[in-house]
Design a protein around this motif. Sequence first.
Motif, short mmCIF file in Angstrom:
data_model
loop_
_atom_site.label_atom_id
_atom_site.label_comp_id
_atom_site.label_asym_id
_atom_site.label_seq_id
_atom_site.Cartn_x
_atom_site.Cartn_y
_atom_site.Cartn_z
N ASP A 153 9.44 5.93 -4.33
CA ASP A 153 10.57 6.99 -5.00
C ASP A 153 11.50 6.38 -5.70
O ASP A 153 12.41 6.88 -6.14
CB ASP A 153 11.08 7.75 -3.76
CG ASP A 153 12.19 6.88 -2.82
OD1 ASP A 153 12.15 5.79 -3.02
OD2 ASP A 153 12.36 7.42 -1.79
N GLY A 154 11.25 4.94 -6.10
CA GLY A 154 12.20 4.20 -6.85
C GLY A 154 13.60 3.71 -6.06
O GLY A 154 14.40 2.85 -6.61
N MET A 155 13.63 3.94 -4.67
CA MET A 155 14.91 3.42 -3.94
C MET A 155 14.37 2.53 -2.65
O MET A 155 14.50 1.35 -2.77
CB MET A 155 15.47 4.57 -3.16
CG MET A 155 16.26 5.54 -4.41
SD MET A 155 17.58 4.65 -5.09
CE MET A 155 18.56 4.33 -3.92
N ARG A 156 13.44 3.09 -1.91
CA ARG A 156 12.99 2.46 -0.68
C ARG A 156 11.61 2.94 0.03
O ARG A 156 11.18 4.13 -0.42
CB ARG A 156 13.97 2.32 0.41
CG ARG A 156 14.43 3.80 0.75
CD ARG A 156 15.81 3.93 1.82
NE ARG A 156 15.29 4.30 2.92
CZ ARG A 156 16.17 4.02 3.94
NH1 ARG A 156 17.41 3.39 3.79
NH2 ARG A 156 15.77 4.20 5.12
N ILE A 157 11.05 2.06 0.64
CA ILE A 157 9.76 2.48 1.34
C ILE A 157 10.19 2.20 2.97
O ILE A 157 10.51 1.33 3.26
CB ILE A 157 8.62 1.87 0.71
CG1 ILE A 157 8.37 1.79 -0.74
CG2 ILE A 157 7.35 1.89 1.64
CD1 ILE A 157 7.62 0.78 -1.34
N GLU A 158 9.50 3.25 3.62
CA GLU A 158 9.71 3.23 5.10
C GLU A 158 8.16 3.03 5.53
O GLU A 158 7.31 3.91 5.37
CB GLU A 158 10.35 4.29 5.80
CG GLU A 158 11.81 4.34 5.35
CD GLU A 158 12.49 5.37 5.97
OE1 GLU A 158 12.16 5.94 7.35
OE2 GLU A 158 13.67 5.66 5.58
N VAL A 159 7.90 2.18 6.44
CA VAL A 159 6.45 2.19 7.13
C VAL A 159 6.90 1.93 8.66
O VAL A 159 7.74 1.01 9.14
CB VAL A 159 5.69 1.22 6.44
CG1 VAL A 159 5.29 1.44 5.12
CG2 VAL A 159 6.30 -0.39 6.65
N ASP A 160 5.69 2.52 9.47
CA ASP A 160 5.89 2.17 10.87
C ASP A 160 4.86 0.96 11.31
O ASP A 160 3.63 1.27 10.66
CB ASP A 160 5.70 3.16 11.70
CG ASP A 160 6.78 4.39 11.45
OD1 ASP A 160 7.97 3.81 11.68
OD2 ASP A 160 6.31 5.62 11.60
N CYS A 161 5.50 0.00 11.92
CA CYS A 161 4.41 -1.15 12.21
C CYS A 161 4.39 -1.45 13.82
O CYS A 161 5.21 -1.03 14.40
CB CYS A 161 4.93 -2.40 11.64
SG CYS A 161 5.29 -2.35 9.73
N VAL A 162 3.27 -1.84 14.07
CA VAL A 162 2.97 -2.34 15.58
C VAL A 162 2.96 -3.65 15.59
O VAL A 162 2.03 -4.48 15.04
CB VAL A 162 1.78 -1.81 16.26
CG1 VAL A 162 1.62 -2.03 17.62
CG2 VAL A 162 1.89 -0.04 16.12
N ALA A 167 0.62 -1.19 -0.15
CA ALA A 167 0.03 -0.04 -0.14
C ALA A 167 0.87 1.21 0.14
O ALA A 167 0.56 2.31 -0.70
CB ALA A 167 -0.75 0.02 1.18
N ALA A 168 1.93 1.22 0.98
CA ALA A 168 2.72 2.43 0.80
C ALA A 168 3.45 2.75 -0.49
O ALA A 168 3.87 3.97 -1.08
CB ALA A 168 4.01 2.18 1.89
N ALA A 169 3.74 1.44 -1.20
CA ALA A 169 4.76 1.55 -2.56
C ALA A 169 3.84 2.17 -3.53
O ALA A 169 4.24 2.96 -4.59
CB ALA A 169 5.03 0.23 -3.11
N VAL A 170 2.51 1.76 -3.52
CA VAL A 170 1.36 2.39 -4.60
C VAL A 170 1.27 3.97 -4.22
O VAL A 170 1.28 4.56 -5.30
CB VAL A 170 0.13 1.82 -4.26
CG1 VAL A 170 -0.92 2.41 -5.07
CG2 VAL A 170 0.21 0.43 -4.89
N LYS A 171 1.25 4.40 -3.01
CA LYS A 171 1.31 5.92 -2.66
C LYS A 171 2.60 6.74 -2.95
O LYS A 171 2.73 7.85 -3.46
CB LYS A 171 0.60 5.93 -1.44
CG LYS A 171 -0.62 5.50 -1.07
CD LYS A 171 -1.39 5.69 0.17
CE LYS A 171 -2.51 5.36 0.28
NZ LYS A 171 -3.39 5.96 1.53
N ARG A 172 3.63 5.95 -2.44
CA ARG A 172 4.79 6.78 -2.30
C ARG A 172 6.10 6.35 -2.72
O ARG A 172 7.19 6.73 -2.03
CB ARG A 172 4.81 7.49 -0.84
CG ARG A 172 5.01 6.43 0.08
CD ARG A 172 5.12 7.21 1.46
NE ARG A 172 5.41 6.41 2.49
CZ ARG A 172 4.56 5.93 3.26
NH1 ARG A 172 3.24 5.98 3.36
NH2 ARG A 172 4.94 4.96 4.25
#
Length: 62
Positions: free
Chosen positions: A17-26, A10-15
Amino acid sequence: MHDLLKMVQAAAVKRWDGMRIEVDCVFLMRPRIIEKVRCVATIGPGDNGEAVMTVLCLPLDD
């Protein structure tokens, strides 16, 4: 694991940048022990050109 991969997708679809995706998880680690973790995913080509995703959970894998 399935939920984490869906969050990264879901984060990749929205943002992406061609390099990496950061998400905060619990994560629920033990009964009543909740731990917040930052996960970083990179997506790139594998040995045969297939898509490969690597997910690191920080700070443990940093």
